[in-house]
Write a protein that holds these residues in place. Sequence first.
Motif, mmCIF file in Angstrom:
data_model
loop_
_atom_site.group_PDB
_atom_site.id
_atom_site.type_symbol
_atom_site.label_atom_id
_atom_site.label_comp_id
_atom_site.label_asym_id
_atom_site.label_seq_id
_atom_site.Cartn_x
_atom_site.Cartn_y
_atom_site.Cartn_z
ATOM 1 N N THR A 395 -15.364 -15.954 -3.895
ATOM 2 C CA THR A 395 -15.401 -16.007 -5.183
ATOM 3 C C THR A 395 -13.882 -15.433 -5.485
ATOM 4 N N ILE A 396 -15.133 -14.370 -6.366
ATOM 5 C CA ILE A 396 -13.941 -12.996 -6.780
ATOM 6 C C ILE A 396 -13.109 -12.968 -5.842
ATOM 7 N N LEU A 397 -13.312 -12.048 -4.603
ATOM 8 C CA LEU A 397 -12.656 -11.852 -3.528
ATOM 9 C C LEU A 397 -10.676 -12.214 -3.461
ATOM 10 N N PHE A 398 -11.814 -13.559 -2.953
ATOM 11 C CA PHE A 398 -10.238 -14.375 -2.479
ATOM 12 C C PHE A 398 -9.643 -14.446 -4.218
ATOM 13 N N THR A 399 -10.254 -14.720 -5.643
ATOM 14 C CA THR A 399 -9.052 -14.990 -6.087
ATOM 15 C C THR A 399 -8.270 -13.798 -6.519
ATOM 16 N N ALA A 400 -8.824 -12.324 -5.981
ATOM 17 C CA ALA A 400 -8.864 -11.474 -6.801
ATOM 18 C C ALA A 400 -7.406 -11.113 -6.096
ATOM 19 N N VAL A 401 -7.138 -11.738 -4.776
ATOM 20 C CA VAL A 401 -5.602 -11.360 -3.719
ATOM 21 C C VAL A 401 -4.452 -11.831 -4.122
ATOM 22 N N ILE A 402 -5.391 -12.969 -5.101
ATOM 23 C CA ILE A 402 -3.360 -13.900 -6.191
ATOM 24 C C ILE A 402 -3.212 -12.861 -6.728
ATOM 25 N N SER A 403 -4.464 -13.026 -7.736
ATOM 26 C CA SER A 403 -4.391 -12.474 -9.043
ATOM 27 C C SER A 403 -3.710 -11.218 -9.313
ATOM 28 N N ILE A 404 -3.998 -10.082 -8.376
ATOM 29 C CA ILE A 404 -3.452 -9.126 -8.135
ATOM 30 C C ILE A 404 -2.069 -9.118 -7.505
ATOM 31 N N MET A 405 -2.039 -9.469 -6.931
ATOM 32 C CA MET A 405 -0.036 -10.531 -6.317
ATOM 33 C C MET A 405 0.467 -10.831 -7.495
ATOM 34 N N GLU A 406 -0.158 -11.437 -8.274
ATOM 35 C CA GLU A 406 0.875 -12.005 -9.692
ATOM 36 C C GLU A 406 0.774 -10.546 -10.809
ATOM 37 N N GLY A 407 0.072 -10.117 -10.748
ATOM 38 C CA GLY A 407 0.172 -9.015 -11.554
ATOM 39 C C GLY A 407 1.623 -7.925 -11.005
ATOM 40 N N ALA A 408 0.961 -7.813 -9.859
ATOM 41 C CA ALA A 408 2.660 -7.126 -8.846
ATOM 42 C C ALA A 408 3.802 -7.832 -9.202
ATOM 43 N N LYS A 409 3.446 -8.794 -8.957
ATOM 44 C CA LYS A 409 4.540 -9.967 -9.575
ATOM 45 C C LYS A 409 5.788 -9.529 -10.842
ATOM 46 N N ALA A 410 4.265 -9.910 -11.740
ATOM 47 C CA ALA A 410 4.705 -9.894 -12.998
ATOM 48 C C ALA A 410 5.668 -8.258 -13.561
ATOM 49 N N PHE A 411 4.794 -7.483 -12.861
ATOM 50 C CA PHE A 411 5.070 -5.946 -13.001
ATOM 51 C C PHE A 411 6.269 -5.756 -12.010
ATOM 52 N N LYS A 412 7.211 -6.796 -11.739
ATOM 53 C CA LYS A 412 8.433 -6.638 -10.517
ATOM 54 C C LYS A 412 8.488 -5.798 -9.886
ATOM 55 N N ILE A 413 7.060 -5.324 -9.392
ATOM 56 C CA ILE A 413 7.383 -4.946 -7.739
ATOM 57 C C ILE A 413 7.171 -5.673 -7.267
ATOM 58 N N PRO A 414 8.472 -4.920 -5.915
ATOM 59 C CA PRO A 414 9.367 -5.604 -4.379
ATOM 60 C C PRO A 414 7.162 -5.911 -3.476
ATOM 61 N N LEU A 415 7.441 -7.590 -2.952
ATOM 62 C CA LEU A 415 6.386 -7.912 -2.259
ATOM 63 C C LEU A 415 7.092 -8.278 -0.835
ATOM 64 N N GLY A 416 8.478 -8.224 -0.762
ATOM 65 C CA GLY A 416 8.878 -8.280 0.045
ATOM 66 C C GLY A 416 8.707 -10.004 0.791
ATOM 67 N N GLY A 417 8.406 -9.945 2.567
ATOM 68 C CA GLY A 417 8.050 -11.589 3.408
ATOM 69 C C GLY A 417 6.012 -12.088 2.878
ATOM 70 N N LEU A 418 5.559 -10.961 2.240
ATOM 71 C CA LEU A 418 4.224 -11.248 1.771
ATOM 72 C C LEU A 418 4.465 -12.256 0.424
ATOM 73 N N GLU A 419 5.572 -11.916 -0.367
ATOM 74 C CA GLU A 419 5.592 -13.014 -1.440
ATOM 75 C C GLU A 419 6.186 -14.252 -1.114
ATOM 76 N N ASN A 420 7.278 -14.095 0.291
ATOM 77 C CA ASN A 420 7.684 -15.416 0.730
ATOM 78 C C ASN A 420 6.477 -16.495 1.319
ATOM 79 N N PHE A 421 5.708 -15.447 2.281
ATOM 80 C CA PHE A 421 4.986 -16.834 2.993
ATOM 81 C C PHE A 421 3.437 -16.977 2.142
ATOM 82 N N PHE A 422 3.096 -16.388 0.994
ATOM 83 C CA PHE A 422 2.751 -17.260 0.176
ATOM 84 C C PHE A 422 3.026 -18.029 -1.067
ATOM 85 N N SER A 423 5.018 -18.011 -1.504
ATOM 86 C CA SER A 423 5.491 -18.609 -1.976
ATOM 87 C C SER A 423 5.576 -19.842 -1.074
ATOM 88 N N SER A 424 5.913 -19.971 0.371
ATOM 89 C CA SER A 424 5.850 -20.812 1.407
ATOM 90 C C SER A 424 4.180 -22.068 1.380
#
Length: 466
Positions: A395-424
């Motif tokens: 549960t923590i591992l799965f949650t960490a995947v998204i929380s790290i991405m949310e942190g990267a997004k807030a830091f304005k780090i480009p995530l490219g296609g990964l961002e589009n995939f998760f968004s869709s």
Amino acid sequence: MIFCQKVSNVKERGEFKWKRKFLFQRIFLLDSCYLHFFFGAGNLIFPAYLGQLSGTSVWIAIIGFLVTGAGLPLMGVLAIGISGSSDLQTLASRVHPVYGIIFTVALYLTIGPFFALPRTGTVSFEIGIAPFLGEGNHQIALVVFSIIFFGLTLWLSLSPSKIVDRVGKYLTPALLLFLLILIVTALVKPLGEQTAPAGNYITSPFTTGFLEGYNTMDALASLVFGIIVINAVKASGAKTKRSIAMTCLKAGLIAVGCLALVYIFIAYIGSMSVGKLGLFDNGGPVLSGAADYYFGSFGRILLALIIGLACLTTSIGLTTACASYFQKLFPKIRYGTYVVIFSAFACLVANVGLANLISFSVPVLMMIYPLTIVLILLTFLNPLFKGRRVVYVTTILFTAVISIMEGAKAFKIPLGGLENFFSSYVPFYNQSLGWITFGLCGLVVGIIIALCTKPTSESAKNEVNI
């Protein structure tokens, strides 16, 4: 025999009254304990700012804020109580001992020298000093104020005194009384009309309010200071996990109700303030401006004094808590050395200003808050999967995947296609709540693995402690 029965009835009524009086006193003391830890003066700036931005959508937005700003701290304290853990590191070690240390260190640094501790100084400055300064003098004044504020924090943290605790006990009621007067005055004589919502409050006021509640950091603090509340409950006579949880719940609901009312009406004042006071980049000027509007310079000075002292006591509490934990973790370094390091570091960070400090904290909170919420929820669900470690891990591992991405997004780090995939494809991801979906998936995967495998000795020990 009838006489004996009457005497017995009198004794029973007397015992009932004594127990009722004792219960009332115990609940009152615990309420004071809750409010002392979770009603920080800095918390008031967030509902005020929420009100300014949400405008006519303030009622929906404040509900979301109350979930994370008031409800989660109560759940955090209850989680510590029902888990039987002696501290946060013990609770987080249900995932893994290494994770327990990493998560606890990250949480202490977040509510300590990185963000919450320097914020005590910047909030005091924004509300107490900045309104009296002319343009162009703020930065120099902030430097001087920070040195004085954190110098006092350093001095009082090195030699903890009962005076600080005694002053702190009076400051919370004084602040609540002042806010009550301000709220009643604002209801009788409104600042103005509510304005139209702005930013994300236009399309998703509830979710935006929910995320704004992260800024209070009270859910994080509940896992650190919750054990103090639990010890107070035990000292009052509660012994079993059930009685501890019920006492905490009764007292907590009253305290959370008080917090909720304050947050609601402060947000309401903020929603009417834009036309009269202007739109600010944080909630500090909203409170000082409202105090000045209704009560003149006296009101502004009184508010500044109360909030300044309240922030100072909070600053001392955070410094001593962080220094004590790290001294326990690395005992070769003295407690006093940690106090000096944390106070000096917080003084430097405070000089970036309140608005920048809040902005810098957002990416970190977007990463650590989902993990905190999931750990709290797993503690409540622990009997369901009999404390199996694999459930915590997945549960923590799965949650960490998204929380790290949310942190990267807030830091304005480009995530490219990964961002589009998760968004869709990930539900709630576009609302910054994709961790809910991933956390549920991790929970299901962990339970399936637990059903298909035998428990380890560690899981068996945890099951015994449920």
